[in-house]
Design an enzyme around this catalytic site. Structure first.
Site, PDB file in Angstrom:
ATOM      1  N   LYS A 110       0.861  -1.194   0.000  1.00  0.00           N
ATOM      2  CA  LYS A 110       0.000   0.000   0.000  1.00  0.00           C
ATOM      3  C   LYS A 110       0.885   1.227   0.000  1.00  0.00           C
ATOM      4  CE  LYS A 110      -4.425   1.039   0.138  1.00  0.00           C
ATOM      5  NZ  LYS A 110      -5.544   0.259  -0.401  1.00  0.00           N
TER       6      LYS A 110
HETATM    7  P1  NAD Z   1     -13.297   7.536  -2.960  1.00  0.00           P
HETATM    8  O1  NAD Z   1     -12.302   8.574  -2.622  1.00  0.00           O
HETATM    9  O2  NAD Z   1     -13.711   7.330  -4.374  1.00  0.00           O
HETATM   10  O3  NAD Z   1     -14.653   7.776  -2.122  1.00  0.00           O
HETATM   11  C1  NAD Z   1     -14.695   7.918  -0.738  1.00  0.00           C
HETATM   12  C2  NAD Z   1     -16.120   8.349  -0.378  1.00  0.00           C
HETATM   13  O4  NAD Z   1     -16.261   8.376   1.034  1.00  0.00           O
HETATM   14  C3  NAD Z   1     -16.489   9.751  -0.858  1.00  0.00           C
HETATM   15  O5  NAD Z   1     -17.853   9.765  -1.236  1.00  0.00           O
HETATM   16  C4  NAD Z   1     -16.271  10.609   0.384  1.00  0.00           C
HETATM   17  O6  NAD Z   1     -17.049  11.803   0.363  1.00  0.00           O
HETATM   18  C5  NAD Z   1     -16.740   9.647   1.437  1.00  0.00           C
HETATM   19  N1  NAD Z   1     -16.207   9.922   2.776  1.00  0.00           N
HETATM   20  C6  NAD Z   1     -14.938  10.163   3.153  1.00  0.00           C
HETATM   21  N2  NAD Z   1     -14.879  10.334   4.480  1.00  0.00           N
HETATM   22  C7  NAD Z   1     -16.134  10.159   4.937  1.00  0.00           C
HETATM   23  C8  NAD Z   1     -16.714  10.200   6.226  1.00  0.00           C
HETATM   24  N3  NAD Z   1     -15.990  10.456   7.316  1.00  0.00           N
HETATM   25  N4  NAD Z   1     -18.041   9.953   6.333  1.00  0.00           N
HETATM   26  C9  NAD Z   1     -18.793   9.684   5.242  1.00  0.00           C
HETATM   27  N5  NAD Z   1     -18.296   9.645   3.997  1.00  0.00           N
HETATM   28  C10 NAD Z   1     -16.982   9.892   3.866  1.00  0.00           C
HETATM   29  O7  NAD Z   1     -12.735   6.185  -2.317  1.00  0.00           O
HETATM   30  P2  NAD Z   1     -13.139   4.697  -2.701  1.00  0.00           P
HETATM   31  O8  NAD Z   1     -12.179   4.213  -3.711  1.00  0.00           O
HETATM   32  O9  NAD Z   1     -14.592   4.603  -2.930  1.00  0.00           O
HETATM   33  O10 NAD Z   1     -12.748   3.949  -1.342  1.00  0.00           O
HETATM   34  C11 NAD Z   1     -13.640   3.878  -0.243  1.00  0.00           C
HETATM   35  C12 NAD Z   1     -13.154   2.793   0.701  1.00  0.00           C
HETATM   36  O11 NAD Z   1     -13.117   1.549   0.002  1.00  0.00           O
HETATM   37  C13 NAD Z   1     -11.756   2.969   1.267  1.00  0.00           C
HETATM   38  O12 NAD Z   1     -11.707   2.388   2.549  1.00  0.00           O
HETATM   39  C14 NAD Z   1     -10.887   2.156   0.312  1.00  0.00           C
HETATM   40  O13 NAD Z   1      -9.673   1.752   0.891  1.00  0.00           O
HETATM   41  C15 NAD Z   1     -11.807   0.987   0.075  1.00  0.00           C
HETATM   42  N6  NAD Z   1     -11.563   0.218  -1.155  1.00  0.00           N
HETATM   43  C16 NAD Z   1     -11.573   0.821  -2.372  1.00  0.00           C
HETATM   44  C17 NAD Z   1     -11.372   0.045  -3.513  1.00  0.00           C
HETATM   45  C18 NAD Z   1     -11.459   0.622  -4.893  1.00  0.00           C
HETATM   46  O14 NAD Z   1     -11.426  -0.163  -5.855  1.00  0.00           O
HETATM   47  N7  NAD Z   1     -11.612   1.916  -5.064  1.00  0.00           N
HETATM   48  C19 NAD Z   1     -11.127  -1.333  -3.389  1.00  0.00           C
HETATM   49  C20 NAD Z   1     -11.122  -1.904  -2.121  1.00  0.00           C
HETATM   50  C21 NAD Z   1     -11.343  -1.114  -1.008  1.00  0.00           C
END
Ligand code: NAD
Length: 422
Positions: A110
């Site tokens: 990561k």
């Molecule tokens: P992103 O940046 O696209 O979206 C994050 C979302 O969460 C946004 O809508 C933001 O406004 C919201 N957010 C942030 N802090 C917040 C809070 N305190 N309360 C409510 N909403 C909040 O990120 P993503 O890629 O969607 O990732 C989200 C989660 O999923 C993370 O934990 C990431 O590690 C995990 N994840 C992502 C992927 C991927 O393919 N993108 C894969 C596995 C895991």
């Protein structure tokens, strides 16, 4: 209620606590336990970047390689103000376990940079990405460590990573990074993959619990890549999305949201989610987690459900789209409540699975139809889900511990077969 123990919010300690519990249940030998507990290597980078106003700023970045036992390191790059080395370590370890749960030939890694993408121009973000990648040019590679997007980064960021790496090694190398644009060796279905994997796990959990899917009430916290894709796909499949939230706040409407309209509002019109005109009751982004529903999908960030608020969660199924949304100290209370948990290392593994497909396609130079990608994803998710649930039943543990047992067992067997190079 006693005040929260500050260590509860250290995600590295949360990750360790779960690893330890599962390793003990598995009867892992002490030496292998120590080997798998620590990262393989980690680096801190000081990234000088010229701001648009001519000032020079130095950003701090990290990359942690947790394990390369089963294959190259794999893991996203996060751009966020609260990135820390402990968080990156935890996320790197989770990647090792996640890749092992779904049985794809990667280890775990990561990266992250402490910055606020909302306050940086596109040019500044490009310069941070390129300098970060250039510093890691000898570390990254299709057979060494393969980054992907995470919070605050996207397919454009991955295109810059690929280009910078390509300039250093003097050849176009699409397989060095996944989550790229389609025009640059990306895979069909990658953008939707994490949300699709969440839906696949929810479908499997409903079947297991014999709950009807039609009209099943879902609350999703986070409306970024994972949350908005999960919401769109689940809405189209007949689920009723009654709660949504992003960083700006939450909305609850027991009649269900028109998700295509909400996506248009947030992504085309670029308006704040809580101002959605056809929306329901406004509340904080955290409050939405505590409304009654059948399925709760935290898909935002870590430490959302803690010992301080877990008693307020009212769902049948908790499917974790985010990494580490529940603290390890809250796990036992979730158990006592009889909630069926799809843990993060399984629930959000659809993303890394299609990243693996992207890496395979790039290396073959041969690309698959979207239906082919989705079919293969379905196979992987269904098999992994069933394996975790069977392990939970056979070992008398919850699904989270079972997922770790499946993962640790696979990695430990690879360690023993390879032996330790002296
Ligand atoms: P992103 O940046 O696209 O979206 C994050 C979302 O969460 C946004 O809508 C933001 O406004 C919201 N957010 C942030 N802090 C917040 C809070 N305190 N309360 C409510 N909403 C909040 O990120 P993503 O890629 O969607 O990732 C989200 C989660 O999923 C993370 O934990 C990431 O590690 C995990 N994840 C992502 C992927 C991927 O393919 N993108 C894969 C596995 C895991």
């Amino acid at each position: 209620m006693p005040a929260a123990d500050p260590s509860e919010f250290n995600v590295y300690q949360s990750a360790e606590a779960r690893f330890e519990l599962a390793a003990r249940k598995l009867g892992l030998e002490e030496g292998v336990y120590r080997f798998l507990k620590y990262p393989s290597k980690e680096i801190t980078l000081y990234i000088p970047v010229a701001r648009d106003n001519g000032n020079l700023e130095v950003f701090i970045g990290y990359r942690v390689l947790h394990s390369v036992v089963r294959g190259p390191g794999k893991g996203g790059i996060r751009f966020a103000p609260d990135v820390s080395i402990d968080e990156v370590r935890a996320l790197a370890a989770w990647m090792t376990w996640k890749c092992a749960v779904v049985n794809i030939p990667f280890g775990g890694a990561k990266g992250g940079v402490i910055c606020d993408p909302a306050k940086l121009s596109k040019g500044e973000l490009e310069r941070i990405t390129r300098r970060y990648t250039a510093e890691l040019a000898d570390w990254f590679g299709p057979e060494r460590d393969v980054p992907a997007p995470d919070i605050g980064t996207n397919d454009q960021t991955m295109a810059w990573v690929m280009d910078t790496y390509a300039m250093h090694v003097r050849r176009a190398t699409t397989a060095v990074v996944t989550g790229k644009p389609l025009d640059l060796g990306g895979s069909q279905g990658r953008r939707e993959a994490t949300g699709r994997g969440v839906m696949m796990c929810c479908n499997r959990a409903l079947a297991k619990l014999k709950i009807q899917r039609e009209g099943c009430r879902v609350i999703i916290q986070g409306f970024g890549n994972v949350g908005s894709q999960a919401a769109s796909l689940m809405h189209a499949a007949g689920f009723k999305i009654i709660g949504v939230a992003d960083i700006h706040g939450g909305l609850y409407n027991e009649k269900g949201f028109d998700i295509p309209k909400l996506v248009d509002w947030v992504y085309m019109q670029r308006k704040p989610l809580p101002e959605f005109p056809a929306g329901g009751e406004k509340m904080s982004a955290q409050e939405v987690l505590f409304r009654p529903c059948d399925i709760l999908v935290p898909a935002a960030t870590e430490n959302q459900i803690t010992t301080q608020n877990v008693h307020r969660v009212e769902c049948r199924i908790l499917c974790e789209g985010a990494n580490g949304p529940v603290t390890s100290q809250a796990d036992s209370i979730i158990d006592q409540k009889g909630i069926f948990v799809v843990p993060d290392i399984l629930g959000n593994a659809g993303g890394v699975t299609v990243s693996y497909f992207e890496w395979v396609q790039d290396r073959q130079g041969f690309f698959w139809r979207e239906s082919e990608v989705n079919e293969r994803l379905q196979d992987v998710m269904d098999q992994s889900f069933d394996h975790v649930v069977e392990t939970a039943e056979s070992h008398g543990v919850n699904n989270r511990v079972a997922a770790y047992i499946v993962a640790i067992d696979r990695v430990a067997r690879a360690v023993k077969l390879r032996g330790i190079y002296a």
